[in-house]
Design an enzyme around this catalytic site. Structure first.
Site, PDB file in Angstrom:
ATOM      1  N   ASP A 169       0.823  -1.197   0.000  1.00 59.36           N
ATOM      2  CA  ASP A 169       0.000   0.000   0.000  1.00 59.36           C
ATOM      3  C   ASP A 169       0.863   1.254   0.000  1.00 59.36           C
ATOM      4  OD1 ASP A 169      -2.017   1.811   0.259  1.00 59.36           O
ATOM      5  OD2 ASP A 169      -2.672   1.177   2.246  1.00 59.36           O
ATOM      6  N   ASP A 375      -2.017   6.241  -5.654  1.00 58.94           N
ATOM      7  CA  ASP A 375      -2.330   5.303  -4.579  1.00 58.94           C
ATOM      8  C   ASP A 375      -2.478   3.901  -5.162  1.00 58.94           C
ATOM      9  OD1 ASP A 375      -3.137   4.174  -2.190  1.00 58.94           O
ATOM     10  OD2 ASP A 375      -5.224   4.787  -2.424  1.00 58.94           O
TER      11      ASP A 375
END
Ligand SMILES: *[C@@H]1O[C@H](CO)[C@@H](O)[C@H](O)[C@H]1NC(C)=O
Ligand SMILES: *[C@@H]1O[C@H](CO)[C@@H](O)[C@H](O)[C@H]1NC(C)=O
Ligand SMILES: *[C@@H]1O[C@H](CO)[C@@H](O)[C@H](O)[C@H]1NC(C)=O
Ligand SMILES: *[C@@H]1O[C@H](CO)[C@@H](O)[C@H](O)[C@H]1NC(C)=O
Length: 497
Positions: A169, A375
């Site tokens: 992430d 992201d």
């Protein structure tokens, strides 16, 4: 231990605040796979100038049952294989109750996006209740939801080394895994749950350690259990808030046999709530002292790169350190920016979007304020309403010969392509400051919501221009993305996996 934790830390009682939304069982994995499987085609049919379109063979969308690994990442040192959570390359047993349908994936995606925006909007009702914190104290570094569209890498932890699948992430910084004895709760995961008692290199971090103080300041959570530092990470929004609480710990992290880090700081999660699994936790890569990027900075110089696989039946890689000559010659760099209200995100200097080779008329301020981030955990890219309307209108104009299909709550521009063997859609490119233009891969433009019956533009718009624009993981597929954090730049190259 369960009892003592509950008595010592009031936060361990927050389980009472369940909002029961995620019971995800027995869903069809393979209809899902289509959403990630858009392969190259060869048809001659085209609507617009061929140079500005993708001509895609829809038959190649039939789900692949076997994994076709890429070998591109193998040339690099310090490289982990990246696989999609729901696909044959994850080697997960089928029907384990951890797969999600598209409705759920997109709902969770929205929860993550809400969470990202809550840092700037200062509103996050559900989590505020949940944390029982003072009305105004939001976790300054609220991480994002462990999203549905995430990608998995395997790392080793402890001595002897235990292999764990973690979701990687770039939108959060803290690495954690579920830990025995799961004092309060663990969700089902594929790997055996990490047991600190069986690792000779494991150590707790004490409450007076500077790292405990630093993490506490960053998450607005200071709690101790018999002198041992506890952490708490909250994710998602008021509807899908998941969280993990446990011991701040240190152990040996093994990426490859040549890439071993003693004393890696991570969370040993004893209360892991509302995660879906089947991964064992999260590998945090955003900008913060706790990030793996910072903890390995001496060896890798704050440089990492990855390629997200173009389909769920192929693989990509996550690589640490500068790839040097293993990198594509075509890589173009643009500057990394920092969002003033949430400095741990990787910001992008987006100045425009091209559709079909033509620059859309969008004021650059729409992208720069409050900003655009990249992201790996958001599935569908988000744009302010001005930018999204322009993109959608141009896409619609180019697709007008195809029959429309029902819109989805999030994806409002859909087509029924069930009568077609090939589809031609316009190229979409992001334009960055400094004149860098990035053509999205053909797999990064549409999302297969319901097989060929509902093929949608894979972007979503906010209601206004006041939210953080997000360059999500669908749009990053099959590109080499290079983060030169120390050099303040991010690079892209096509065909990276
Ligand atoms: C699941 O576990 C098996 C056996 O340990 C392993 O080979 C596989 O890579 C794991 N997959 C994921 C996604 O964790
Ligand atoms: C997705 O799953 C949810 C929860 O099981 C269910 O309510 C919903 O109808 C499903 N949606 C589709 C499109 O299958
Ligand atoms: C770490 O702290 C927990 C909670 O106090 C304790 O149960 C455990 O034995 C400690 N582990 C080590 C290796 O000190
Ligand atoms: C991050 O670590 C450095 C070096 O240990 C330290 O000087 C700095 O204060 C830390 N940052 C924060 C926000 O605590």
């Amino acid at each position: 231990m369960a009892t003592s934790i509950s008595c010592t830390s009031s936060s361990f009682l927050i389980m009472r605040y369940f909002i029961s939304l995620f019971v995800l069982l027995g869903l069809n994995l393979w209809s899902l796979d289509r959403g990630f499987a858009l392969a190259e085609g060869t048809s001659k049919r085209h609507l617009l100038h061929p140079k500005n379109t993708h001509i895609v063979n829809l038959h190649s969308l039939l789900p692949a049952n076997t994994c076709s690994p890429s070998t591109r990442g193998n040339k690099r040192k310090a490289t982990l294989e990246v696989v999609h959570k729901h696909g044959p390359c994850s080697h997960l047993p089928q029907n384990k109750g951890t797969t999600m349908n598209h409705t759920q994936i997109l709902e969770q995606d929205q929860a993550r996006v809400n969470s990202i925006n809550s840092r700037t909007s200062k509103k996050l009702n559900g989590v505020e209740d949940l944390s029982q914190s003072e009305a105004t104290s939001l976790p300054a570094q609220l991480a994002s939801s462990q999203g549905a569209g995430n990608y998995i890498v395997r790392v080793g932890l402890g001595t002897p080394t235990k292999q764990l699948s973690l979701e990687f992430d770039t939108g959060s910084y803290f690495t954690w895994t579920q830990c025995q004895p799961c004092a309060v709760s663990c969700y089902p995961q594929n790997d055996t749950i990490f047991d600190p008692a069986s690792s000779t290199s494991y150590a707790n971090v004490s409450c007076n350690n500077a790292k405990c103080v630093e993490l506490g300041a960053s998450t607005k959570y200071n709690s101790c259990l018999r002198g041992t530092c506890l952490y708490r990470m909250l994710y998602g929004d008021e509807y899908h808030n998941s969280y993990t609480i446990g011991l701040l710990a240190k152990d040996k992290l093994t990426l490859t046999s040549n890439d071993v880090f003693d004393g890696f700081l991570f969370g040993c999660g004893e209360e892991n709530v509302r995660f879906i699994g089947p991964s064992a936790g999260l590998l945090g890569l955003s900008r913060n002292n706790f990030s793996i990027i910072e903890q390995t900075a001496q060896k890798y110089g704050r440089f990492f790169s990855y390629c997200l696989p173009p389909t769920a039946s192929s693989t990509g890689y996550l690589s640490f350190g500068s790839p040097g000559r293993a990198s594509s010659a075509a890589v173009r760099y643009t500057r990394l920016t920092t969002l003033s209200l949430s400095s741990s995100y990787y910001g992008l200097d987006v100045v425009g979007i091209n559709v079909n080779g033509q620059k859309l008329s969008i004021p650059p301020s729409v992208f720069s304020s409050p900003g655009t981030i990249i992201d790996s955990g958001t599935v569908i890219s988000r744009l302010g309403s001005t930018a999204y309307s322009a993109l959608r209108d141009a896409f619609k104009a180019a697709m007008k010969s195809y029959p429309a299909a029902a819109p989805d709550e999030l994806l409002d521009t859909c087509y029924d392509l069930s009568g077609y063997s090939t589809v031609t859609y316009p190229k979409i490119a992001f334009v960055f400051g400094g004149g860098v233009t990035l053509d999205l891969d053909e797999t990064g433009i549409v999302y297969f919501l319901n097989g060929l019956k509902q093929v949608c533009l894979a972007f979503a718009g906010y209601d206004d221009d006041k939210h953080i624009a997000i360059f999500g993981n669908t749009q990053q597929k099959n590109m080499e993305v290079l983060y030169d954090v120390a050099g303040g730049r991010v690079g892209f190259a096509p065909g990276g996996c």
